[in-house]
Write an enzyme that holds these catalytic residues in place. Structure first.
Site, PDB file in Angstrom:
ATOM      1  CB  ALA A 276     -14.972  21.465  43.920  1.00  0.00           C
ATOM      2  CB  VAL A 277     -18.345  22.980  47.840  1.00  0.00           C
ATOM      3  CG1 VAL A 277     -19.135  22.774  49.127  1.00  0.00           C
ATOM      4  CG2 VAL A 277     -16.971  23.572  48.137  1.00  0.00           C
TER       5      VAL A 277
ATOM      6  CG  ASP B 240     -19.594  18.382  41.535  1.00  0.00           C
ATOM      7  OD1 ASP B 240     -20.800  18.605  41.320  1.00  0.00           O
ATOM      8  OD2 ASP B 240     -18.674  18.684  40.748  1.00  0.00           O
TER       9      ASP B 240
ATOM     10  CG  LEU C  62     -54.150  32.587  27.784  1.00  0.00           C
ATOM     11  CD1 LEU C  62     -52.994  33.574  27.857  1.00  0.00           C
ATOM     12  CD2 LEU C  62     -55.141  32.855  28.901  1.00  0.00           C
TER      13      LEU C  62
ATOM     14  CE  LYS D 132     -49.609  32.554  23.652  1.00  0.00           C
ATOM     15  NZ  LYS D 132     -48.749  31.492  23.086  1.00  0.00           N
TER      16      LYS D 132
ATOM     17  CE  LYS E 285     -51.564  35.316  32.997  1.00  0.00           C
ATOM     18  NZ  LYS E 285     -50.688  34.505  33.886  1.00  0.00           N
TER      19      LYS E 285
ATOM     20  CB  CYS F 135     -57.469   7.293  -3.746  1.00  0.00           C
ATOM     21  SG  CYS F 135     -56.073   8.432  -3.618  1.00  0.00           S
TER      22      CYS F 135
END
EC number: 6.5.1.2
Length: 696
Positions: free
Chosen positions: A37-38, A40, A86, A126, A308, A449
């Protein structure tokens, strides 16, 4: 000073800070610090201030997360630093091979199983989502783009602003002039289930998996739709200006990947918590096994782990291939397999007339997708499997991408089941299919075709050829089915009013397509040649032929009257020469070339291309005395093409590796030859490195 005594700019700045801090605590740290509420009420106060005075609106305002009007399309933008994919490893042997090559490249002598502090690695999950490149200037998000082709991506900034876990302003007191962050956008499993439930209630087709849903969401033209799907984001890569150092008020500049992840978290990003610092390959294997077993307990999809090199300076030393960093690799989970009941065999016809058999079976969930069709490659594969009606087949998603039938559970075969045979009639045009002696492929030889025509058109407009944006498979199908296009040339005679009447083609889309078609007329000659789709003429051979023969006329003359000139071209053999002769001797193709010329497509090299080719001819290539061994599947070259290129440069190709081998050229799924090369310390090249060697 009370809120009412502050000036509007001061109050707006305070509200932005309060709301952004609250959003970070809620979406990134998962520790709410402000009641809804605060939040908002403060959000509404800020929005009112911005409406009254638009000069108070800033890019980092939380009100900008939900975009305004839908976009007309997405512009292509260059990445400041290439956003590369990668390389993949599908087993421990391939992982070890990557590590051995990396260690050798860096000049270290070490056992892969022996801890080496200088060569520590970082293990990350990943995430099975979509890569994003985020660009910040002076700490403010100014652009977001998709991976695209690695060099250029689509700008989707308005959509990315709606992702609450991506900060609009970084938590840095003294941010650098620019900063790039890469990471993965994804849709959590629970959110994905809610999205599909809602789509089902509306009568829409369900998304196959969270990754597809995420990709489709990011390309929505309306940011409000993106916001409604609640995407999330994990950051994992950082790029900073050279020699930039953080000031005392900010987190210290990271020197390794482990510190990068901590630094990203400190400046406001959400970082996946399931990471580990790994000292050697044994630790990598344990990390992989841990998450291979536990991945289904995660609230999001993951299709492997990423390893990595930790040290950023060593990463820079290792560098990149054309497609991927050498200092990182994705170790993918084993392909998932599942049984299903075979329903029928069907066929699909490609642009060359080749007929690919397809198995259709009861839909099964596999590697996060619903699968009901799988390729059988060719008639030989169908014979090997000995498929019968009602068979229970085993389906695998190889690399978790392409479904394939890997076997039959014969013990479950119904009594009296009949052997399934491939059709002898083209499913598209009902012509008789032909299988030439010695070939595995069955072909439709009817040039009229519809399937061949659709494939021919798709090839002509593809990125490797004329790259006509906006002419996709669905539009091509409409044009062919309505009889509006019967050849490549007909594309350039289409009227705007006709295109605008097609499904999902408005005035703007039509205008863009007409522009793209006009622009394609000036594409380089080698792209036009490749786009014609002549059998056996790939991108590499098209470039080589275009250098030797600067126009369709000169190439046709040589193909039909002096085939020895064709085979004298670097890397071109008799098979291609025969294919060119047949193609240029066909009256329908002669008519096509004449029409294209009339429509303004030159079918010849321009002055810039001729000047470039002249410069290239000044260089000589010689691999005299060098021996090569080819293993695995190369990305673009067939084995015969690679061998022809090597032999044309004076090199020799052998079938086995020995201490006298100069180079081993390794592609995907390289086997024992690669292992032997590493034991004998023979230099291993990928395709890109081979082509560089040939061109040096």
């Amino acid at each position: 000073m009370t809120p009412t005594s502050r000036t509007p700019p001061e109050r707006a700045a305070e509200l932005r800070q309060l709301l952004n801090q609250a959003a970070h605590s809620y979406y990134v740290l998962d520790t709410p610090t402000m009641e809804d509420a605060v939040y908002d009420r403060l959000y509404r106060e800020l929005l009112d201030l911005e409406v009254k005075d638009s000069s108070l609106l800033t890019p980092d305002s939380p009100t900008q997360r939900i975009g305004g009007a839908p976009a007309q399309g997405f512009a292509s933008v260059p990445h400041r630093i290439p956003l590369l994919s990668l390389d993949n490893a599908f087993n421990v042997d391939e992982l070890t091979g990557w590590y051995v090559r990396l260690v050798k490249l860096l000049g270290y002598q070490t056992n892969p199983k022996t801890p080496q502090p200088d060569l520590s690695m970082v293990g990350e999950l990943k995430i099975d989502g979509n890569a994003l490149a985020l660009s910040y200037e002076h700490g403010v998000l100014i652009r977001a783009a998709t991976r695209g082709d690695g060099a250029n991506g689509e700008e989707i900034t308005a959509n990315v602003r709606t992702i609450a876990s991506i900060p609009l302003r970084l938590q840095l007191v003294h941010p650098p002039a620019w900063l790039e962050v890469r990471g993965e956008a994804f849709i959590p499993n629970s959110t994905f289930a809610d999205i599909n439930t809602a789509r089902g209630e509306r009568g829409d087709v369900a998304f196959a998996n969270p990754r597809n849903a995420c990709a489709g969401t990011l390309r929505q033209l309306d940011p409000k739709v993106v916001a409604s799907r609640q995407l999330d984001f994990f950051a994992y890569t950082l790029h900073l200006p050279d020699n930039w150092q953080a000031k005392a008020d900010d987190p210290a500049s990271p020197m390794n990947q482990w510190a990068v992840l901590q630094w990203l978290q400190a400046i406001g990003f959400k970082v996946n918590p399931n990471t580990a610092l790994l000292t050697d390959l044994t630790a990598v294997e344990h990390f992989f096994k841990l998450w291979d077993e536990a991945r289904h307990q995660l609230p999001y999809a993951t299709d492997g782990v990423v390893v990595k090199l930790n040290d950023l300076q060593l990463q820079e030393t290792a560098g990149f291939t054309q497609k991927a960093p050498r200092w990182a690799i994705a170790l993918k989970y084993a392909a998932e397999e599942a049984p299903s009941k075979l329903l029928r065999l069907t066929c699909q016809v490609g642009r060359t007339g080749a007929v690919t058999p397809v198995a259709e079976f009861e839909a099964i969930p596999l590697a996060g997708t619903s699968v009901s069709r799988a390729t059988l490659h060719n008639a030989n594969r169908v014979s090997e499997l000995d498929l019968h009606s009602g068979d229970t087949i085993v389906v695998r998603k190889a690399g978790e991408i392409i479904p394939e039938v890997i076997g039959v559970l014969r013990e479950l075969r119904p009594a009296g089941a009949q052997t399934l045979k491939l059709p002898h009639i083209c499913p598209e045009c009902r012509s008789d299919l032909v299988r030439e002696e010695g070939e595995a492929a069955t072909r439709c030889v009817n040039n009229s075709c519809p399937a061949i025509l659709r494939g021919t058109l798709r090839h002509w407009v593809s990125k490797g050829a004329l790259d006509v944006d906006g002419l996709g498979s669905k539009l091509i199908e409409q044009l062919v089915n309505r009889g509006l296009v019967q050849s490549i040339a007909d594309l350039y005679a289409l009227e705007a009013s006709l295109l605008a009447s097609m499904d999902r083609m408005g005035n703007k889309s039509t205008e863009n397509l007409i522009t793209a078609l006009q622009a394609s007329k000036s594409k380089p000659w080698h792209k036009q040649l490749y786009g014609l789709g002549i059998h056996h003429v790939g991108e590499v051979n098209a470039k080589a032929l275009a250098k030797k023969f600067p126009s369709a006329a000169t190439l046709a003359n040589a193909a039909c009257k002096a085939p020895e000139q064709i085979t004298s071209v670097f890397g071109v053999g008799n098979e291609i020469a025969q294919s060119l002769q047949q193609w240029f001797a066909t009256p329908a193709n002669q008519e096509l070339l004449a029409k294209l010329k009339q429509l303004g497509i030159s079918l010849e090299a321009n002055e810039d291309e001729l000047a470039h080719d002249t410069d290239q001819k000044q260089r000589t290539v010689s691999l005299q005395g060098q021996t090569f061994v080819l293993t695995g599947t190369l990305p673009t070259l067939s084995r015969s093409e690679a061998q022809a290129l090597i032999e044309a440069a004076g090199g020799k190709v052998n079938s086995s590796v020995s201490k006298n081998t100069s180079y081993v050229v390794a592609g995907a799924e390289a086997g024992s030859k690669l292992n032997k090369a590493e034991k004998l310390r023979v230099t291993v090249l990928n395709e890109e490195e081979l082509l560089k060697l040939l061109a040096s």
